[in-house]
Design an enzyme around this catalytic site. Structure first.
Site, PDB file in Angstrom:
ATOM      1  N   ASP A  38     -14.641  60.823 -17.132  1.00  0.00           N
ATOM      2  CA  ASP A  38     -14.073  61.179 -18.271  1.00  0.00           C
ATOM      3  C   ASP A  38     -14.336  59.858 -19.321  1.00  0.00           C
ATOM      4  OD1 ASP A  38     -12.567  62.118 -20.221  1.00  0.00           O
ATOM      5  OD2 ASP A  38     -10.447  61.732 -18.965  1.00  0.00           O
ATOM      6  N   HIS A  39     -15.333  60.462 -19.993  1.00  0.00           N
ATOM      7  CA  HIS A  39     -15.760  59.259 -20.955  1.00  0.00           C
ATOM      8  C   HIS A  39     -16.047  59.938 -22.520  1.00  0.00           C
ATOM      9  CE1 HIS A  39     -17.389  55.436 -19.176  1.00  0.00           C
ATOM     10  NE2 HIS A  39     -16.723  56.117 -18.326  1.00  0.00           N
ATOM     11  N   THR A 103      -7.239  52.121 -16.177  1.00  0.00           N
ATOM     12  CA  THR A 103      -6.593  51.422 -17.284  1.00  0.00           C
ATOM     13  C   THR A 103      -7.528  51.704 -18.672  1.00  0.00           C
ATOM     14  OG1 THR A 103      -7.519  49.369 -16.929  1.00  0.00           O
ATOM     15  CG2 THR A 103      -5.404  49.632 -16.278  1.00  0.00           C
ATOM     16  N   GLU A 105     -11.583  51.766 -20.946  1.00  0.00           N
ATOM     17  CA  GLU A 105     -12.673  51.166 -21.129  1.00  0.00           C
ATOM     18  C   GLU A 105     -12.972  51.129 -22.768  1.00  0.00           C
ATOM     19  OE1 GLU A 105     -14.966  53.848 -18.869  1.00  0.00           O
ATOM     20  OE2 GLU A 105     -15.047  52.430 -16.987  1.00  0.00           O
ATOM     21  N   ASN A 108     -14.831  54.334 -24.585  1.00  0.00           N
ATOM     22  CA  ASN A 108     -14.164  55.338 -24.979  1.00  0.00           C
ATOM     23  C   ASN A 108     -12.965  55.248 -26.063  1.00  0.00           C
ATOM     24  OD1 ASN A 108     -15.578  56.619 -22.825  1.00  0.00           O
ATOM     25  ND2 ASN A 108     -14.281  55.591 -21.321  1.00  0.00           N
TER      26      ASN A 108
END
Length: 386
Positions: A38-39, A103, A105, A108
């Protein structure tokens, strides 16, 4: 030994129709789970499609395999909206959705002005709200530091009142505690098998402290491997582009290899890189090229099928119940068929599927005869449009 499950990530940079064909084939091979990153961005600016859209299409094309994010974050979507997406997907897939959470990145979030301070506290609130909305049709109220809900409820329910499992990527003490208290599964980054049980210990202790049985947790190991005798130069060409997602400095030092990059690169990490910041990206790429191959080799398991089976057994002995296998072999189709027909059944308690049996025998012969189709590799991803 309980039956072990096997899953695989679906490369997001593959053309979308190819992703769907690959997922359908992997279900026929017997895989239990497909994972979708999920990016918004990747450091190399390769394609990053929305995983929930891909999962919806995959749900319509498959019947049995579970579909999960690996992993989403608590910052980009309001938890009520995320709950609605999950319940809808669960209906569409007839109960096959898993939510993986971490948590977050920088890549993103930072380019889009999305704050991600107090990450663990926000994640705790998000999971609490998801459980409150998904697990009961009753009105749910919540007053937190980040979110407020007043007699909220969903207009769509999970399939057959199912509890949608939430897996958490947790390594630090605060995240281990959160995982043990609130999650259904543990999905850490790449952890060498020597340390797997030890790092789950924090999750287990937090679970026991509130009366939960740690043995009920699904414990996932992310394993990168190549099947066959791969020259070091070939391994380097395959693995170096992903070095900073594979190599975990803390584990590296515990394996006896000091983490000693140049001083100006010591604060550079995959989680903190912003690809839209030229200086960030430059340091990231420099660290990627600096990393000695001996470091990368410690996190990619290579060898014949029997050696891969030995590695998987070592993880299982450390408490793993579920694998996410990243097959980086030069011929991923043939070697995946061989793994599904000859290796995985030793641990799953199930006979190989007919597709696995047939392809496990036919693909190696076809490869020797030069009849196997070429599978696009990382250098091709993003260059085609279907």
């Amino acid at each position: 030994m309980p039956p072990i499950r096997f899953g695989s990530p679906i490369p997001p940079a593959l053309p979308i129709r190819m992703q769907l064909r690959l997922g359908m084939f992997m279900e026929k091979l017997g895989y239990d789970t497909l994972w979708f990153p999920d990016h918004m961005l990747f450091p190399d600016f390769s394609p990053a499609p929305d995983p929930f859209t891909i999962m919806a299409a995959m749900a319509a094309k498959t019947k049995r395999v579970q579909l999960g994010t690996a992993v989403s974050d608590p910052h980009r979507v309001h938890p009520a909206v995320l709950a609605q997406k999950l319940a809808t997907l669960d209906q569409l897939s007839q109960g096959r959705v898993i939510l993986g959470l971490g948590t977050g990145e920088a890549m993103n979030l930072d380019p889009y002005g999305i704050p991600w301070d107090r990450k663990v506290a926000r994640l705790r609130e998000v999971i609490t709200i998801l459980r409150g909305l998904l697990d009961s049709p009753e009105p749910f109220s919540f007053e937190g530091d980040f979110f407020t809900l007043r007699k909220a409820r969903l207009g769509v329910r999970p399939y057959k009142k199912r509890r949608i499992p939430i897996y958490v990527a947790a390594l630090g003490p605060m995240m281990q505690k959160l995982c043990g208290q609130l999650a259904d599964g543990w999905f850490p980054v790449v952890v060498p098998h020597q340390f797997y049980r030890e790092y789950f210990g924090g999750v287990a202790a937090a679970a026991r402290a509130i009366g939960r049985d740690p043995e009920t947790f699904d414990r996932v190991a992310t394993v990168a491997l190549t099947v066959g005798d791969l020259a070091r130069a070939e391994l380097e060409a395959i693995a170096r582009p992903y070095a900073l997602t594979l190599v975990w400095p803390v584990a590296l030092e515990r394996l006896g290899i000091p983490w000693n990059p140049p001083e100006h690169l010591k604060e550079t990490h995959y989680i903190s890189v912003n690809p839209c910041d030229e200086e960030h990206l430059k340091r990231y790429q420099e660290l990627q090229q600096w990393m000695p191959l001996e470091m990368i080799e410690k996190f990619v398991y290579s060898g014949p099928l029997e050696e891969i089976a030995r590695v998987l057994k070592a993880f299982i002995d450390q408490g793993v119940t579920h694998f996410s296998i990243q097959n980086a072999s030069l011929d991923p189709l043939t070697t995946t068929a061989q793994l599904c027909s000859q290796v995985y059944p030793r641990f799953t308690g199930k006979s190989p599927t007919l597709t696995a049996q047939v392809t496990g025998k036919v693909f190696p012969v076809a490869r020797k005869l030069g009849l196997m189709p070429r599978v696009p590799g990382p250098r091709d991803w993003g260059l085609r449009d279907e």
